[in-house]
Design an enzyme around this catalytic site. Structure first.
Site, PDB file in Angstrom:
ATOM      1  N   LYS A 204       0.866  -1.186   0.000  1.00  0.00           N
ATOM      2  CA  LYS A 204       0.000   0.000   0.000  1.00  0.00           C
ATOM      3  C   LYS A 204       0.898   1.230   0.000  1.00  0.00           C
ATOM      4  O   LYS A 204       1.932   1.262   0.686  1.00  0.00           O
ATOM      5  CB  LYS A 204      -0.874   0.008   1.260  1.00  0.00           C
ATOM      6  CG  LYS A 204      -1.623   1.318   1.500  1.00  0.00           C
ATOM      7  CD  LYS A 204      -2.665   1.595   0.444  1.00  0.00           C
ATOM      8  CE  LYS A 204      -3.317   2.972   0.655  1.00  0.00           C
ATOM      9  NZ  LYS A 204      -4.249   3.320  -0.449  1.00  0.00           N
TER      10      LYS A 204
ATOM     11  N   ASN B  90     -13.537   4.361  -4.893  1.00  0.00           N
ATOM     12  CA  ASN B  90     -12.903   4.443  -3.581  1.00  0.00           C
ATOM     13  C   ASN B  90     -12.384   5.835  -3.322  1.00  0.00           C
ATOM     14  O   ASN B  90     -11.900   6.512  -4.242  1.00  0.00           O
ATOM     15  CB  ASN B  90     -11.752   3.424  -3.467  1.00  0.00           C
ATOM     16  CG  ASN B  90     -10.420   4.009  -3.918  1.00  0.00           C
ATOM     17  OD1 ASN B  90      -9.726   4.691  -3.156  1.00  0.00           O
ATOM     18  ND2 ASN B  90     -10.073   3.772  -5.158  1.00  0.00           N
TER      19      ASN B  90
ATOM     20  N   LEU C 209      -5.644   7.320   1.571  1.00  0.00           N
ATOM     21  CA  LEU C 209      -4.263   6.900   1.851  1.00  0.00           C
ATOM     22  C   LEU C 209      -4.082   6.332   3.268  1.00  0.00           C
ATOM     23  O   LEU C 209      -3.118   6.661   3.958  1.00  0.00           O
ATOM     24  CB  LEU C 209      -3.315   8.079   1.613  1.00  0.00           C
ATOM     25  CG  LEU C 209      -1.812   7.900   1.426  1.00  0.00           C
ATOM     26  CD1 LEU C 209      -1.479   6.673   0.613  1.00  0.00           C
ATOM     27  CD2 LEU C 209      -1.202   9.136   0.826  1.00  0.00           C
TER      28      LEU C 209
ATOM     29  N   CYS D 247      -2.418   9.838  -6.413  1.00  0.00           N
ATOM     30  CA  CYS D 247      -3.518   9.574  -5.495  1.00  0.00           C
ATOM     31  C   CYS D 247      -4.598  10.644  -5.692  1.00  0.00           C
ATOM     32  O   CYS D 247      -4.321  11.841  -5.549  1.00  0.00           O
ATOM     33  CB  CYS D 247      -3.061   9.586  -4.046  1.00  0.00           C
ATOM     34  SG  CYS D 247      -4.442   9.225  -2.914  1.00  0.00           S
TER      35      CYS D 247
ATOM     36  N   LYS E  47       3.691   5.403 -10.413  1.00  0.00           N
ATOM     37  CA  LYS E  47       2.290   5.063 -10.675  1.00  0.00           C
ATOM     38  C   LYS E  47       1.650   6.311 -11.237  1.00  0.00           C
ATOM     39  O   LYS E  47       1.650   7.364 -10.578  1.00  0.00           O
ATOM     40  CB  LYS E  47       1.627   4.629  -9.368  1.00  0.00           C
ATOM     41  CG  LYS E  47       0.158   4.272  -9.448  1.00  0.00           C
ATOM     42  CD  LYS E  47      -0.064   2.955 -10.123  1.00  0.00           C
ATOM     43  CE  LYS E  47      -1.475   2.401  -9.924  1.00  0.00           C
ATOM     44  NZ  LYS E  47      -1.714   1.827  -8.588  1.00  0.00           N
TER      45      LYS E  47
ATOM     46  N   GLY F 115     -12.133  -1.114 -12.238  1.00  0.00           N
ATOM     47  CA  GLY F 115     -12.952  -2.160 -12.817  1.00  0.00           C
ATOM     48  C   GLY F 115     -13.317  -1.922 -14.272  1.00  0.00           C
ATOM     49  O   GLY F 115     -12.592  -1.239 -15.003  1.00  0.00           O
TER      50      GLY F 115
ATOM     51  N   CYS G   3      -2.409  -1.765 -15.460  1.00  0.00           N
ATOM     52  CA  CYS G   3      -3.319  -1.818 -14.313  1.00  0.00           C
ATOM     53  C   CYS G   3      -4.626  -1.156 -14.707  1.00  0.00           C
ATOM     54  O   CYS G   3      -4.607  -0.050 -15.250  1.00  0.00           O
ATOM     55  CB  CYS G   3      -2.700  -1.077 -13.121  1.00  0.00           C
ATOM     56  SG  CYS G   3      -3.670  -1.194 -11.606  1.00  0.00           S
TER      57      CYS G   3
HETATM   58  C1  LIG Z   1      -2.515   6.364  -2.561  1.00  0.00           C
HETATM   59  C2  LIG Z   1      -3.787   6.726  -2.542  1.00  0.00           C
HETATM   60  C3  LIG Z   1      -4.768   6.154  -3.464  1.00  0.00           C
HETATM   61  C4  LIG Z   1      -6.033   5.823  -3.013  1.00  0.00           C
HETATM   62  C5  LIG Z   1      -6.495   6.086  -1.622  1.00  0.00           C
HETATM   63  O1  LIG Z   1      -5.813   5.674  -0.661  1.00  0.00           O
HETATM   64  O2  LIG Z   1      -7.573   6.739  -1.533  1.00  0.00           O
HETATM   65  N1  LIG Z   1      -6.974   5.325  -3.868  1.00  0.00           N
HETATM   66  C6  LIG Z   1      -6.674   5.117  -5.195  1.00  0.00           C
HETATM   67  O3  LIG Z   1      -7.544   4.650  -5.989  1.00  0.00           O
HETATM   68  N2  LIG Z   1      -5.438   5.419  -5.655  1.00  0.00           N
HETATM   69  C7  LIG Z   1      -4.456   5.925  -4.854  1.00  0.00           C
HETATM   70  O4  LIG Z   1      -3.342   6.186  -5.358  1.00  0.00           O
END
Ligand SMILES: C=Cc1c(C(=O)O)[nH]c(=O)[nH]c1=O
Length: 308
Positions: A44, A68, A72, A127, A161, A219, A245
């Protein structure tokens, strides 16, 4: 049939692994992925200090994927460095880093470098769920500044990323930034498609609490966007690897990502919903597709997407 992948001095027995954020916050989750059919493990995204993340509900599955706004949540970088230090598996381990500031990211990377561990960092530039913080990857100058500092301070191979891009001018602009950094050896495309809004008809409400219901989509929603980003960067970043991804839920999508140019493929929403047995299933489905098409190895079709 051979579904192994050798890249950057690592060998993966399967091209599949988890997407950062899914099945990788705790040691228990990381161990489930390590012991699974996955070819690698990624942690993570971590920050200097542990974070509880955003208020719940902050994740929802939908008919077409997921939304989501986790915010973080993580155990803090030392937890993941400790896990990496104790990690003695041939399966590659990647450490996702998402410091709240560039300085935090540099601090984490500097401590990682000092440990001389074999694990590669995947620096998160994308993020979408930190209220008030824009995705770094959408600011080309800020991204260049971050990559310059990381290249100078960390001075070892690393990856990033990326958020999804939606315009050829942006693919070109970001590729120009990324190509200026030889130590940047891979990009993972894509992170969730940021700031979608899922509405529940019966309750007439958003389905997650943070940010008025805005969250990153995963998805089925994101497969074509993910494939476009994989193919564009695989072409534009000739000497770097692209990790796919987005939208992988069966052998078919994994095949598409590799056909588009992906070296390996991460699984997010599907893994969250199905659990680590998804890796066995998707790998078997990929093998069956290869068999039917007469391909022995991933190299037989990687990057060979036809156009009309
Ligand atoms: C690192 C936070 C991220 C999060 C998060 O922790 O909200 N959700 C994502 O879909 N991508 C992210 O890069």
């Amino acid at each position: 049939l051979n579904l192994s992948v050798s890249w950057l001095g690592m060998k993966m027995s399967s091209p599949l692994f988890n997407a950062s954020g899914v099945y990788c916050r705790t040691r228990e989750e990381l161990e489930q992925v390590r012991r699974s059919a996955a070819g690698a493990v990624v942690t993570k995204s971590c920050t200097l200090e542990p974070r509880a993340g955003n208020p719940e509900p902050r994740y929802r599955r939908t008919a077409l994927g997921s939304i989501n706004s986790m915010g973080l949540p993580n155990e803090g970088y030392r937890y993941y460095l400790d896990y990496a230090q104790a990690y003695d598996d041939a399966k590659p381990l990647f450490l996702s880093v998402s410091g709240m500031t560039l300085d935090d990211t540099l601090t984490i990377l500097t401590e990682l470098a000092a440990l001389k561990l074999p694990c590669l960092p995947e620096v998160n530039l994308s993020c979408p769920n930190l209220p008030g913080k824009p995705q770094l990857g959408y600011d080309f100058a800020a991204s260049a500044e971050a990559l310059e500092a990381i290249s100078r301070r960390y001075a070892r191979p690393f990856g990033v990323k990326l958020p999804p891009y939606f315009d050829p001018a942006h693919f070109a602009a970001m590729a120009a930034v990324l190509n200026a950094f030889p130590l940047l050896r891979f990009v993972t495309c894509i992170n969730s498609v940021g700031n979608g809004l899922v509405i529940d008809l019966d309750s007439e409400s958003a389905v997650i609490k943070p940010k008025g219901g805005l969250g990153g989509l995963g998805g089925d929603y994101v497969l074509p966007t993910a494939l476009a980003n994989v193919r564009e960067f695989a072409v534009l970043l000739a000497d770097k690897h692209v990790i796919g991804c987005g939208g992988v839920k069966s052998g078919a999508e994994a095949f598409m990502h590799i056909l588009a140019g992906a070296t390996a493929v991460q699984v997010g929403t599907c893994l969250h919903e199905e659990g680590v047995s998804a890796f066995d299933r998707i790998e078997a489905e990929l093998a069956a597709i290869m068999q039917a098409k007469g391909y022995q190895r991933l190299e037989d079709f990687r990057g060979r997407l036809k156009t009309l």
